[in-house]
Design a protein around this motif. Structure first.
Motif, PDB file in Angstrom:
ATOM      1  N   ALA A 110       4.696  13.914   8.575  1.00  0.00           N
ATOM      2  CA  ALA A 110       5.144  12.869   7.962  1.00  0.00           C
ATOM      3  C   ALA A 110       5.328  12.658   9.502  1.00  0.00           C
ATOM      4  O   ALA A 110       4.344  10.735   9.215  1.00  0.00           O
ATOM      5  CB  ALA A 110       6.213  12.520   7.048  1.00  0.00           C
ATOM      6  N   ASP A 111       5.470  12.524  10.458  1.00  0.00           N
ATOM      7  CA  ASP A 111       6.152  11.837  11.484  1.00  0.00           C
ATOM      8  C   ASP A 111       4.700  11.316  12.522  1.00  0.00           C
ATOM      9  O   ASP A 111       4.780  10.288  13.082  1.00  0.00           O
ATOM     10  CB  ASP A 111       6.502  12.857  12.717  1.00  0.00           C
TER      11      ASP A 111
ATOM     12  N   ARG B 217       9.337   4.512   4.651  1.00  0.00           N
ATOM     13  CA  ARG B 217       9.253   6.416   4.409  1.00  0.00           C
ATOM     14  C   ARG B 217      10.443   6.501   3.557  1.00  0.00           C
ATOM     15  O   ARG B 217      11.659   6.308   3.953  1.00  0.00           O
ATOM     16  CB  ARG B 217       9.836   6.248   5.611  1.00  0.00           C
ATOM     17  N   THR B 218      10.200   7.586   2.527  1.00  0.00           N
ATOM     18  CA  THR B 218      10.820   7.900   1.613  1.00  0.00           C
ATOM     19  C   THR B 218      11.115   9.724   1.610  1.00  0.00           C
ATOM     20  O   THR B 218       9.709  10.160   1.586  1.00  0.00           O
ATOM     21  CB  THR B 218      11.119   7.740   0.453  1.00  0.00           C
ATOM     22  N   GLU B 219      11.457   9.977   2.357  1.00  0.00           N
ATOM     23  CA  GLU B 219      11.257  11.242   1.859  1.00  0.00           C
ATOM     24  C   GLU B 219      11.365  12.671   0.631  1.00  0.00           C
ATOM     25  O   GLU B 219      13.202  11.601  -0.081  1.00  0.00           O
ATOM     26  CB  GLU B 219      11.982  12.475   2.778  1.00  0.00           C
TER      27      GLU B 219
ATOM     28  N   TRP C 174       0.855  -0.969   0.392  1.00  0.00           N
ATOM     29  CA  TRP C 174      -0.203  -0.091  -0.165  1.00  0.00           C
ATOM     30  C   TRP C 174       1.221   0.923  -0.173  1.00  0.00           C
ATOM     31  O   TRP C 174       1.947   1.065   0.734  1.00  0.00           O
ATOM     32  CB  TRP C 174      -0.483   0.115   0.840  1.00  0.00           C
ATOM     33  N   HIS C 175       0.337   2.908  -0.619  1.00  0.00           N
ATOM     34  CA  HIS C 175       1.138   3.653  -1.034  1.00  0.00           C
ATOM     35  C   HIS C 175       0.496   4.928  -0.259  1.00  0.00           C
ATOM     36  O   HIS C 175      -1.224   4.764  -0.942  1.00  0.00           O
ATOM     37  CB  HIS C 175       1.612   3.757  -2.566  1.00  0.00           C
ATOM     38  N   GLY C 176       1.425   5.528   0.635  1.00  0.00           N
ATOM     39  CA  GLY C 176       0.083   7.081   1.032  1.00  0.00           C
ATOM     40  C   GLY C 176       1.514   7.494   0.908  1.00  0.00           C
ATOM     41  O   GLY C 176       2.747   7.722   0.771  1.00  0.00           O
ATOM     42  N   TRP C 177       0.619   8.931   0.893  1.00  0.00           N
ATOM     43  CA  TRP C 177       1.922  10.332   0.574  1.00  0.00           C
ATOM     44  C   TRP C 177       1.120  11.078   1.843  1.00  0.00           C
ATOM     45  O   TRP C 177      -0.103  11.302   1.913  1.00  0.00           O
ATOM     46  CB  TRP C 177       1.707  10.842  -0.782  1.00  0.00           C
ATOM     47  N   THR C 178       2.249  12.558   2.477  1.00  0.00           N
ATOM     48  CA  THR C 178       1.748  13.411   3.033  1.00  0.00           C
ATOM     49  C   THR C 178       2.658  14.060   2.978  1.00  0.00           C
ATOM     50  O   THR C 178       3.674  14.381   2.278  1.00  0.00           O
ATOM     51  CB  THR C 178       1.336  13.053   4.543  1.00  0.00           C
TER      52      THR C 178
END
Length: 64
Positions: free
Chosen positions: A15-16, A45-47, A6-10
């Motif tokens: 993020a924390d 987690r990827t920035e 599952w992929h998600g973005w914020t």
């Protein structure tokens, strides 16, 4: 073994908190359901330049 991805973005600012939600509530909540064949999961987690991407990997013994 079956892996569900599952992929998600914020935003970087959220993020924390989002990571804590995944680790403290989502994964334990899935484990608490007692789903037969559930082996566990990981949160990656990827920035990125303007956002943070999360990939959640859930592992199951089979499709059943």
């Amino acid at each position: 073994m079956i892996a569900r991805v599952w992929h998600g973005w914020t935003t970087r600012e959220n993020a924390d908190a989002y990571e804590r939600h995944l680790l403290d509530e989502v994964l334990p909540g899935i484990a608490a359901k007692g789903i037969p064949g559930f082996w566990g999961g990981f949160v990656l987690r990827t920035e990125r330049e303007s956002e943070t991407e999360f990939v959640t990997l859930l592992f199951f013994e089979s499709l059943d």
